[in-house]
Design a protein around this motif. Structure first.
Motif, PDB file in Angstrom:
ATOM      1  N   SER A 223     -12.403   3.599  63.167  1.00 45.02           N
ATOM      2  CA  SER A 223     -13.652   2.511  63.988  1.00 45.02           C
ATOM      3  C   SER A 223     -14.420   2.371  62.896  1.00 45.02           C
ATOM      4  O   SER A 223     -15.647   1.509  63.379  1.00 45.02           O
ATOM      5  N   LYS A 224     -14.017   1.959  61.757  1.00 50.60           N
ATOM      6  CA  LYS A 224     -14.497   2.159  60.445  1.00 50.60           C
ATOM      7  C   LYS A 224     -13.282   0.973  59.775  1.00 50.60           C
ATOM      8  O   LYS A 224     -12.395   1.774  59.581  1.00 50.60           O
ATOM      9  N   LEU A 225     -13.763   0.596  58.755  1.00 55.78           N
ATOM     10  CA  LEU A 225     -13.411  -0.294  57.820  1.00 55.78           C
ATOM     11  C   LEU A 225     -13.964  -0.174  55.619  1.00 55.78           C
ATOM     12  O   LEU A 225     -14.719  -0.033  56.010  1.00 55.78           O
ATOM     13  N   LEU A 226     -13.277   0.491  55.009  1.00 57.33           N
ATOM     14  CA  LEU A 226     -13.347   0.345  54.397  1.00 57.33           C
ATOM     15  C   LEU A 226     -12.959  -1.065  53.591  1.00 57.33           C
ATOM     16  O   LEU A 226     -11.942  -1.033  53.533  1.00 57.33           O
ATOM     17  N   VAL A 227     -13.612  -2.073  52.464  1.00 61.72           N
ATOM     18  CA  VAL A 227     -13.212  -3.430  51.937  1.00 61.72           C
ATOM     19  C   VAL A 227     -13.915  -3.394  50.739  1.00 61.72           C
ATOM     20  O   VAL A 227     -15.154  -2.815  50.693  1.00 61.72           O
ATOM     21  N   PRO A 228     -12.784  -4.648  50.157  1.00 63.38           N
ATOM     22  CA  PRO A 228     -13.455  -4.516  48.130  1.00 63.38           C
ATOM     23  C   PRO A 228     -14.647  -4.962  48.424  1.00 63.38           C
ATOM     24  O   PRO A 228     -15.034  -6.247  49.540  1.00 63.38           O
ATOM     25  N   TYR A 293     -18.101  -1.390  59.062  1.00 60.26           N
ATOM     26  CA  TYR A 293     -17.382  -1.699  57.381  1.00 60.26           C
ATOM     27  C   TYR A 293     -18.344  -1.628  56.694  1.00 60.26           C
ATOM     28  O   TYR A 293     -19.437  -1.383  56.258  1.00 60.26           O
ATOM     29  N   GLU A 294     -17.863  -0.785  55.335  1.00 68.27           N
ATOM     30  CA  GLU A 294     -18.562  -0.352  54.301  1.00 68.27           C
ATOM     31  C   GLU A 294     -17.657  -1.071  53.078  1.00 68.27           C
ATOM     32  O   GLU A 294     -16.774  -1.510  52.977  1.00 68.27           O
ATOM     33  N   TYR A 295     -18.205  -1.949  51.881  1.00 65.83           N
ATOM     34  CA  TYR A 295     -17.481  -2.167  50.887  1.00 65.83           C
ATOM     35  C   TYR A 295     -17.322  -0.954  49.329  1.00 65.83           C
ATOM     36  O   TYR A 295     -18.488   0.151  49.218  1.00 65.83           O
ATOM     37  N   TYR A 296     -15.971  -1.079  49.130  1.00 68.62           N
ATOM     38  CA  TYR A 296     -15.754   0.292  47.945  1.00 68.62           C
ATOM     39  C   TYR A 296     -15.825  -0.875  47.084  1.00 68.62           C
ATOM     40  O   TYR A 296     -15.724  -2.047  46.889  1.00 68.62           O
ATOM     41  N   GLN A 297     -16.528   0.716  45.490  1.00 64.54           N
ATOM     42  CA  GLN A 297     -16.270  -0.769  44.132  1.00 64.54           C
ATOM     43  C   GLN A 297     -15.052  -0.321  43.260  1.00 64.54           C
ATOM     44  O   GLN A 297     -14.730  -1.298  43.529  1.00 64.54           O
ATOM     45  N   ASP A 298     -14.306   0.856  43.432  1.00 56.89           N
ATOM     46  CA  ASP A 298     -12.885   0.744  43.362  1.00 56.89           C
ATOM     47  C   ASP A 298     -12.043   1.749  43.496  1.00 56.89           C
ATOM     48  O   ASP A 298     -12.524   2.619  43.922  1.00 56.89           O
ATOM     49  N   GLN A 300     -11.448   4.806  42.146  1.00 55.45           N
ATOM     50  CA  GLN A 300     -11.631   6.290  41.971  1.00 55.45           C
ATOM     51  C   GLN A 300     -13.205   6.444  43.036  1.00 55.45           C
ATOM     52  O   GLN A 300     -13.381   6.895  43.548  1.00 55.45           O
ATOM     53  N   ASN A 301     -13.974   5.712  43.083  1.00 55.60           N
ATOM     54  CA  ASN A 301     -15.188   5.389  44.169  1.00 55.60           C
ATOM     55  C   ASN A 301     -14.258   5.739  45.805  1.00 55.60           C
ATOM     56  O   ASN A 301     -15.481   6.516  45.692  1.00 55.60           O
ATOM     57  N   LEU A 302     -13.709   5.049  45.814  1.00 55.97           N
ATOM     58  CA  LEU A 302     -12.867   5.506  47.159  1.00 55.97           C
ATOM     59  C   LEU A 302     -12.473   6.696  47.403  1.00 55.97           C
ATOM     60  O   LEU A 302     -12.804   7.099  48.308  1.00 55.97           O
ATOM     61  N   GLN A 307     -13.253  12.060  49.181  1.00 59.92           N
ATOM     62  CA  GLN A 307     -13.333  13.538  49.272  1.00 59.92           C
ATOM     63  C   GLN A 307     -14.341  13.855  50.214  1.00 59.92           C
ATOM     64  O   GLN A 307     -14.270  15.127  50.940  1.00 59.92           O
ATOM     65  N   THR A 308     -15.396  13.472  49.751  1.00 65.89           N
ATOM     66  CA  THR A 308     -16.791  13.638  50.557  1.00 65.89           C
ATOM     67  C   THR A 308     -16.415  13.507  52.073  1.00 65.89           C
ATOM     68  O   THR A 308     -18.160  14.470  52.183  1.00 65.89           O
ATOM     69  N   ASP A 309     -16.043  13.105  52.597  1.00 68.10           N
ATOM     70  CA  ASP A 309     -16.148  12.822  53.313  1.00 68.10           C
ATOM     71  C   ASP A 309     -14.846  13.627  54.867  1.00 68.10           C
ATOM     72  O   ASP A 309     -14.877  12.854  55.780  1.00 68.10           O
ATOM     73  N   SER A 310     -14.700  14.099  54.306  1.00 66.72           N
ATOM     74  CA  SER A 310     -13.404  14.835  54.518  1.00 66.72           C
ATOM     75  C   SER A 310     -13.173  15.194  56.015  1.00 66.72           C
ATOM     76  O   SER A 310     -12.564  14.953  56.714  1.00 66.72           O
TER      77      SER A 310
END
Length: 353
Positions: A223-228, A293-298, A300-302, A307-310
């Motif tokens: 239901s969600k994409l994490l993209v650069p 969708y939501e952007y990630y930086q790198d 480690q950020n990913l 981990q936070t949203d596990s």
């Protein structure tokens, strides 16, 4: 009834379901008790379709095919070889089932019976026709199951443990109502895909299966994409195109039209292709016909975010990023040993005293 007899019965059930894993259905005269049950199950399938418009024949066949492939002797050996079943002490385990996709509570049902316990099932009204019939099949080919399976629409009482699946709101009720009982309480979870921009066309097309199968209603659906940053969605939309006939399903089309109108009136920025919308959003649970969708930086950020949203995430679709990742196209193809919320149901059931 020893463990092997229980396994044998479910293996026979897998063979029975295999007949309904193709369209049109193909009757196999070698299946145990088939003359008694084949036409009856066809009727239950028809009732399930009429009662719940999301339960299309295609999606029902997909579910039956999945379970027919899982319920094999070799899979049971792989799944159960690491557990100790020598101290079986039959208890009564209640299961409160969801009804979002066909037979969504079957793994819990299977786990309770394989563990040697009795099961009391409270089904969702959205999926009430299939499992009771399959339970009758089990009781017929293995009489040892008679008296061990109960379905109820009443208030649950007189049970020793419970497995309950619902929303975050109902989970709070479950936790209060079942306090003092051994329990597994499942809340809202969603699945995500991590894209890097280096995915092949085949991988993205496989991802479309993770998004659209069961109309996206399952917790294992992406239901969600994490993209650069600066990700180009052109290839993504091209890969989704094979699913464009989905817009001809009335309930899906109504949801698409409604959600699109809401987004436009709210002046949200969306991208869409006539049957799927994508919207930048920090939430995990997206409406039908929408993927957030939501952007990630790198990297480690990913990893920090995951981990936070596990506790909100069921599956992570990725390639070469995580030890626990799911390959593209496989979210709705779990193995028997792939537990919801990563909670080992068999270990839980074997510890009930």
């Amino acid at each position: 009834m020893d463990l092997q007899k229980r396994i044998n019965a479910f293996v026979e059930l897998g063979k029975f379901l295999e007949q309904f894993s193709v369209n049109p259905f193909e009757k196999n005269t070698t299946i145990l008790q088939n003359d008694l049950f084949f036409d009856g199950f066809k009727h239950q399938i028809k009732l399930a379709q009429e009662h719940n418009a999301w339960f299309t024949k295609e999606n029902l066949i997909y579910a039956f095919n999945g379970w027919s492939k899982l319920l094999t002797d070799s899979n049971f050996k792989t799944w159960l070889s690491n557990y100790n079943f020598n101290k079986e002490n039959a208890k009564k385990v209640a299961i409160i089932m969801a009804g979002n996709i066909p037979l969504v509570g079957f793994h819990d049902f299977l786990s309770v019976l394989i563990s040697g316990h009795d099961v009391v099932v409270k089904q969702s009204s959205n999926d009430k026709y299939l499992l009771p019939f399959l339970a009758k099949y089990l009781e017929t080919i293995e009489p040892g199951f008679k008296g061990k399976i109960t379905f109820t629409t009443d208030k649950l009482d007189n049970f020793d443990a419970v497995i309950a699946t619902g929303s975050d709101n109902t989970a709070r009720y479950f936790e209060y109502y079942f306090k003092g009982k051994p329990s597994i309480i499942r809340k809202n979870r969603n699945s995500i895909a991590i894209l890097t921009g280096k995915e092949t066309d085949d991988e993205l097309e496989a991802l479309s299966e993770d998004i659209f199968r069961y109309y996206g209603l399952g917790c294992r659906n992406v239901s969600k994409l994490l993209v650069p940053k600066d990700y180009d969605f052109q290839n993504f939309f091209q890969a989704m195109y094979k699913w464009h006939p989905i817009i001809h399903q009335n309930k899906y089309a109504n949801n698409y039209d409604y959600n699109k109108a809401v987004y436009l009136m709210s002046e949200f920025n969306i991208l869409e292709n006539g049957f799927l919308m994508i919207k930048e959003d920090t939430s995990y649970a997206s409406p039908i016909a929408t993927v957030f969708y939501e952007y990630y930086q790198d990297s480690q950020n990913l990893k920090d975010k995951l981990q936070t949203d596990s506790d909100k995430i069921q599956c992570v679709v990725a390639k070469g990023l995580l030890d626990s990742e799911v390959p593209f196209g496989h979210t709705q193809k779990p193995q028997l040993w792939d537990y919801a919320d990563n909670v080992d149901t068999i270990s839980f059931l074997l510890k009930i005293s």
